[in-house]
Design an enzyme around this catalytic site. Structure first.
Site, mmCIF file in Angstrom:
data_model
loop_
_atom_site.group_PDB
_atom_site.id
_atom_site.type_symbol
_atom_site.label_atom_id
_atom_site.label_comp_id
_atom_site.label_asym_id
_atom_site.label_seq_id
_atom_site.Cartn_x
_atom_site.Cartn_y
_atom_site.Cartn_z
ATOM 1 N N GLU A 85 -2.047 54.299 34.712
ATOM 2 C CA GLU A 85 -2.250 55.259 33.625
ATOM 3 C C GLU A 85 -2.686 56.627 34.142
ATOM 4 O OE1 GLU A 85 -5.066 55.764 29.669
ATOM 5 O OE2 GLU A 85 -4.474 53.755 30.308
ATOM 6 N N ASP A 303 -10.034 39.035 39.763
ATOM 7 C CA ASP A 303 -9.261 38.614 38.599
ATOM 8 C C ASP A 303 -9.625 39.478 37.395
ATOM 9 O OD1 ASP A 303 -8.056 37.333 36.455
ATOM 10 O OD2 ASP A 303 -8.628 35.322 37.095
#
Length: 445
Positions: A85, A303
């Site tokens: 982004e 994760d």
């Protein structure tokens, strides 16, 4: 595609790609070329990537950037961030530099407890099960010693084990609720191995327990699994300074400039309070925090899906989804802080396999898991400050679109000269996707 494919996993990598190209691509040769374009020329390295997941056909690249000047607990860090982004890395870096001249970020790990549960069904008297559990509890812990031995040497292991009666919520449902300390490892495999051994021991001991009848002996183990909700594995990050010190002097730019520090502080506090009470705002507010958090979590091989799930559950812990961050003004002091749960590791998993994860951890000077928790939380808070600063001053789009314009220019394959003219034009004109496209089209007529 009108039929299922049999034995796809048994096909070679080339065969998988050829099948996909034949079934799905309008131009198979071009599709195959694009897939192979992202293969690593180092075959050993490519094989390493291929082995991370199943049915691999290529690598999907994301940019890895650096946000420097993070002063955390008196030490400077350059923070690696992996994200697609626009403006996220720039915003984090801007906040880091801003706060580095105002005392920097303070971060504290409040707790590092992780949780795992054995979920099972017991068809009998709860009191008898409690007596059974109390009797075999030492045996349960002992049964995991071969698994926990190495972790115990590092100061970790199972820290508590309790029986929980959940029958008021679901008939016959009980839990073994275990807490763990996993030191510098995230610990998922360790925790799950311990839980499966606990489940096995419970089942075996129940079958041989003389006080159980035949029905009670047949405990049904439903599942044994760690929890990604870790409300007691929490880190606090904060910044503070006198309200007057929020002012800044930016002679080359007025974008987002804090000219009236008192007004800015009041508006930012109000913006945070809105996110504390309004779930529709809180989701977007927290998403901005996770822009920073996830980018560092991904860069360090952790994760991010587990972190996301745990953080958003934590944001809902009081019954309503709310802001993770908070702000106040007290006796002329502005304080901005948050507490978030982060179960992270710096050893094991991808940390010892992925070459760029190793580089990221080197850039961070090989932090412990607790240090990484602090760095990640601070990056999330910095990202949140940057977003709130934009929202309460110039608006979020001005800075974002200036970064996003590069994506538009790449999409339309603009030349060096075209880019120069386009960027000059939009220095003093409002940027939008349609405005940029129209300008490009007019330029090329």
């Amino acid at each position: 595609m009108n039929t299922a494919v049999a034995g796809f996993s048994k096909l070679t990598k080339e065969e998988k790609i050829n099948w996909i190209a034949k079934e799905y691509f309008f131009n198979p040769e071009e599709g195959i070329s694009t897939i192979k374009q992202y293969w690593n020329s180092d075959t050993k390295l490519q094989q390493l990537h291929d082995d991370f997941v199943e049915n691999t056909i290529s690598n999907f690249y994301l940019p890895m950037g650096i946000a420097p000047n993070f002063l955390i607990n008196g030490k400077y860090y350059s923070v690696p961030m992996v994200i697609e982004e626009s403006s996220v890395v720039a915003a984090a870096a801007k906040s880091a530099k801003y706060w580095s001249t105002r005392g920097g970020f303070k971060a504290t790990v409040l707790n590092t407890e992780k949780i795992g549960q054995v979920h099972f069904m017991f068809f009998g008297e709860a009191l008898k099960l409690e007596h059974f559990f109390n009797k075999i509890k030492p045996m349960l812990i002992a049964s995991t010693e071969s698994i926990t031995a190495n972790m115990q040497k590092r100061g970790g292991g199972i820290t508590s084990l309790e029986l929980r009666n959940k029958t008021s919520e679901l008939d016959n449902y009980f839990q073994l609720h275990a807490t763990f300390e996993t030191k510098d490892s995230m610990g998922a495999n360790f925790i799950n191995s311990c839980l499966e051994q606990l489940a096995k021991t419970v089942k075996e001991e129940a079958y041989n327990y003389p006080d159980f009848n035949e029905v009670e002996k047949n405990i049904t183990i439903v599942m044994s699994i760690l929890s990604n909700y870790v409300p007691n594995c929490v880190v606090r990050a904060e910044v503070s300074c006198k309200v007057d010190e929020l002012a800044e002097n930016l002679p080359t730019s007025r974008q987002g400039r804090i000219e009236n520090p008192s007004e800015f502080a009041e508006k930012l506090v109000q913006a945070v309070r809105i996110a504390e009470i309004e779930p529709f705002r809180a989701v977007t507010h927290n998403k901005g925090i996770m822009n920073g958090v996830d980018a560092v979590v991904l860069a360090t091989g952790n994760d991010f899906r587990a972190v996301e799930a745990g953080v958003h559950a934590y944001a809902s812990r009081n019954g309503t989804y709310a802001s993770l961050s908070h702000a106040n003004i007290d006796n002329g002091i502005f304080t901005f802080w948050m507490e978030i749960p982060l179960a992270l590791g710096t050893v094991g998993g991808l940390t010892s396999l992925h070459p760029l994860v190793k580089i990221a951890l080197e850039i961070l000077e090989k932090p412990s898991a607790q240090e990484l928790m602090q760095i990640v939380a601070v990056t999330g808070l910095a990202q949140n400050f940057a977003a709130l600063r934009s929202l309460t001053t110039t608006g979020i789009q001005e800075g974002h679109m200036k970064m996003h314009i590069n994506n538009i220019l790449n999409q339309y394959q603009t030349t060096v000269d075209e880019r120069k003219m386009i960027k000059n034009h939009f220095e003093n004109n409002t940027i939008s996707h349609s405005a940029v496209v129209t300008f490009i089209e007019n330029l090329r007529k």
